[in-house]
Scaffold this motif. Structure first.
Motif, short mmCIF file in Angstrom:
data_model
loop_
_atom_site.label_atom_id
_atom_site.label_comp_id
_atom_site.label_asym_id
_atom_site.label_seq_id
_atom_site.Cartn_x
_atom_site.Cartn_y
_atom_site.Cartn_z
N VAL A 33 25.92 -19.65 -24.46
CA VAL A 33 26.91 -20.19 -23.91
C VAL A 33 26.89 -21.52 -23.66
N ALA A 34 27.59 -22.49 -24.21
CA ALA A 34 27.22 -23.82 -24.16
C ALA A 34 28.09 -24.59 -23.25
N ILE A 35 27.48 -25.35 -22.06
CA ILE A 35 28.06 -26.02 -21.06
C ILE A 35 28.23 -27.39 -21.69
N LEU A 36 29.55 -27.72 -21.87
CA LEU A 36 29.71 -29.07 -22.75
C LEU A 36 30.36 -30.01 -21.52
N GLY A 37 30.04 -31.32 -21.80
CA GLY A 37 30.92 -32.18 -20.69
C GLY A 37 30.10 -33.60 -20.90
N HIS A 38 30.79 -34.66 -20.54
CA HIS A 38 30.05 -35.97 -20.77
C HIS A 38 28.93 -36.08 -19.65
N ASN A 39 28.08 -37.14 -19.88
CA ASN A 39 27.03 -37.34 -18.95
C ASN A 39 27.59 -37.56 -17.79
N GLY A 40 26.88 -36.94 -16.64
CA GLY A 40 27.45 -36.88 -15.23
C GLY A 40 28.51 -36.11 -14.91
N SER A 41 28.78 -35.11 -15.71
CA SER A 41 29.87 -34.14 -15.40
C SER A 41 29.46 -32.96 -14.53
N GLY A 42 28.06 -32.78 -14.46
CA GLY A 42 27.53 -31.67 -13.40
C GLY A 42 26.72 -30.75 -14.22
N LYS A 43 26.68 -30.91 -15.44
CA LYS A 43 25.88 -29.86 -16.23
C LYS A 43 24.25 -29.44 -15.96
N THR A 44 23.69 -30.58 -15.64
CA THR A 44 22.02 -30.36 -15.16
C THR A 44 22.09 -29.93 -13.85
N THR A 45 22.97 -30.23 -12.85
CA THR A 45 23.16 -29.81 -11.65
C THR A 45 23.19 -28.23 -11.61
N LEU A 46 24.27 -27.86 -12.30
CA LEU A 46 24.46 -26.25 -12.63
C LEU A 46 23.38 -25.47 -12.97
N LEU A 47 22.72 -26.18 -13.96
CA LEU A 47 21.32 -25.40 -14.38
C LEU A 47 20.27 -25.50 -13.28
N ASN A 48 20.00 -26.59 -12.85
CA ASN A 48 19.29 -26.68 -11.49
C ASN A 48 19.39 -25.55 -10.57
N MET A 49 20.83 -25.66 -10.02
CA MET A 49 21.32 -24.52 -9.03
C MET A 49 20.83 -23.29 -9.47
N LEU A 50 21.06 -22.88 -10.97
CA LEU A 50 20.59 -21.51 -11.37
C LEU A 50 19.10 -21.32 -11.27
N GLN A 51 18.29 -22.03 -11.00
CA GLN A 51 16.82 -21.88 -10.94
C GLN A 51 16.70 -22.16 -9.44
N GLN A 52 17.76 -22.79 -8.70
CA GLN A 52 17.18 -23.08 -7.12
C GLN A 52 16.23 -23.96 -6.95
N ILE A 53 16.09 -24.94 -8.06
CA ILE A 53 15.74 -26.19 -8.02
C ILE A 53 16.29 -27.09 -6.94
N VAL A 54 17.67 -26.97 -7.07
CA VAL A 54 18.94 -27.48 -6.43
C VAL A 54 19.52 -26.27 -5.65
N LEU A 55 19.42 -26.49 -4.35
CA LEU A 55 20.24 -25.51 -3.59
C LEU A 55 21.54 -26.01 -3.41
N PRO A 56 22.67 -24.94 -3.56
CA PRO A 56 24.03 -25.37 -3.43
C PRO A 56 23.95 -25.53 -1.97
N ASP A 57 25.38 -26.23 -1.57
CA ASP A 57 25.56 -26.52 -0.33
C ASP A 57 26.62 -25.32 0.09
N ALA A 58 27.17 -24.71 -0.65
CA ALA A 58 27.99 -23.60 -0.35
C ALA A 58 28.06 -22.60 -1.60
N GLY A 59 28.72 -21.46 -1.21
CA GLY A 59 28.91 -20.47 -2.26
C GLY A 59 27.84 -19.55 -2.47
N GLU A 60 27.81 -18.74 -3.54
CA GLU A 60 27.17 -17.68 -3.73
C GLU A 60 26.74 -17.51 -5.40
N ILE A 61 25.49 -17.29 -5.61
CA ILE A 61 24.94 -17.18 -6.90
C ILE A 61 24.43 -15.66 -7.08
N ARG A 62 24.78 -14.99 -8.12
CA ARG A 62 24.03 -13.69 -8.49
C ARG A 62 23.53 -13.84 -10.01
#
Length: 305
Positions: A33-62
């Motif tokens: 699955v490719a996450i596409l987007g311009h620089n600054g679109s949120g791609k790296t933040t999404l990957l970091n939340m999937l590792q819990q390097i960055v904790l989300p402010d809200a919502g649930e991850i499974r």
């Protein structure tokens, strides 16, 4: 029912310049699955939340059907591989020693696979990581990530530092690795060619928002630019997103549904003069503008037609 590697429900994170999310997304197991987007679109933040390097402010991850709050438990961490610019603490050890250390961390570590990949990619194992070139270091990180035999592999701009020939080799390695069928790979990138070579699905991010997930082949197969002559109004063509009437009566139309568009044009006895496949980056610009691909999969897993 299709198993999901990762599920996000209402996940959001406030960054310095923008809010990322809320993101609702289901990522099926066993695909690239490719996450596409311009620089600054949120791609790296999404990957970091999937590792819990960055904790989300809200919502649930499974992860693999399990929900965890805070730091991920060890058994989940051991099932996730990640390729980034490399750990600083490993800089002063050799690739061989770094691999031995990682072998203790990952129960499914495959040293034979690691050695084969390093040999095939011509990366020296007796040199300290800090002495490797950027491309060699990236190859080491990819070899180590694959050798851990992860169920979920996260790649952040994996071609960074690699020349086109090295990246083609990497694509071949990923394809061979996916033959096992039990790994999900997420690639965060802004390079459309990487997606065309490797991905099964595309996730589009723009300004912190997830615009959906679509099958790559559907996106590339159904978007067409058509030139025709006839009385049929372009707005009556299925999936038409843009049209222009040129001098002499020639009509140019871009459609997201070429199969249905051809049927409509044939029924109207229009004279089709030319059909062109759109490039992926052209499709993405239309998608960002609000024209979602036909037969796309919504972030919540429902089909839209």
């Amino acid at each position: 029912m299709e198993a999901m590697a990762v599920q996000l429900k209402g996940v959001s994170k406030m960054r310095k310049r923008r809010m990322i999310g809320p993101i609702d997304l289901n990522i099926p197991e066993g695909y690239v699955v490719a996450i596409l987007g311009h620089n600054g679109s949120g791609k790296t933040t999404l990957l970091n939340m999937l590792q819990q390097i960055v904790l989300p402010d809200a919502g649930e991850i499974r992860w693999f059907g399990q929900t965890h709050v805070g730091e991920l438990p060890l058994d989940i961490k051991q099932q996730i591989g990640f390729v980034t610019d490399g750990a600083v603490e490993e800089n002063h050890v050799t690739a061989k020693d770094a691999a031995r250390f990682r072998a203790y961390l990952y129960p499914r570590w495959d040293m034979d696979l690691f050695n084969r990949l390093m040999d095939e990619m011509e990366v020296p194992q007796d040199v300290k990581l800090i002495k490797l070139s950027k491309g060699e270091r990236r190859k080491f990180e990819i070899a180590a990530a694959l050798a851990s035999r992860p169920k979920l592999l996260l790649l952040d701009e994996p071609s960074s530092g690699l020349d086109p020939f090295a990246w083609k080799t990497m694509v071949d390695q990923f394809r061979r690795f996916m033959d096992n069928g039990d790994t999900t790979i997420l690639i965060a990138t802004h390079i459309a060619d990487e997606v065309k070579r490797l991905a099964d699905y595309i996730i589009l991010m723009n300004r912190g928002q997830c615009l959906g997930i679509a099958e790559k082949d559907v996106v590339l197969d159904q978007w067409r630019e058509v030139w025709y002559e006839g009385d049929l109004k372009p707005e009556s063509i299925p999936g038409a997103v843009e049209s222009y009437r040129e001098a002499g009566g020639l009509i140019r139309v871009i459609t997201t549904r070429i199969s249905e568009a051809r049927e409509r044009l044939d029924l109207a006895e229009a004279n089709i003069l030319k059909v062109r496949n759109l490039e992926l980056d052209e499709v993405l610009e239309f998608w960002i503008a609000g024209y979602a691909p036909a037969q796309w999969r919504s972030p919540k897993g429902d089909d839209e037609r």
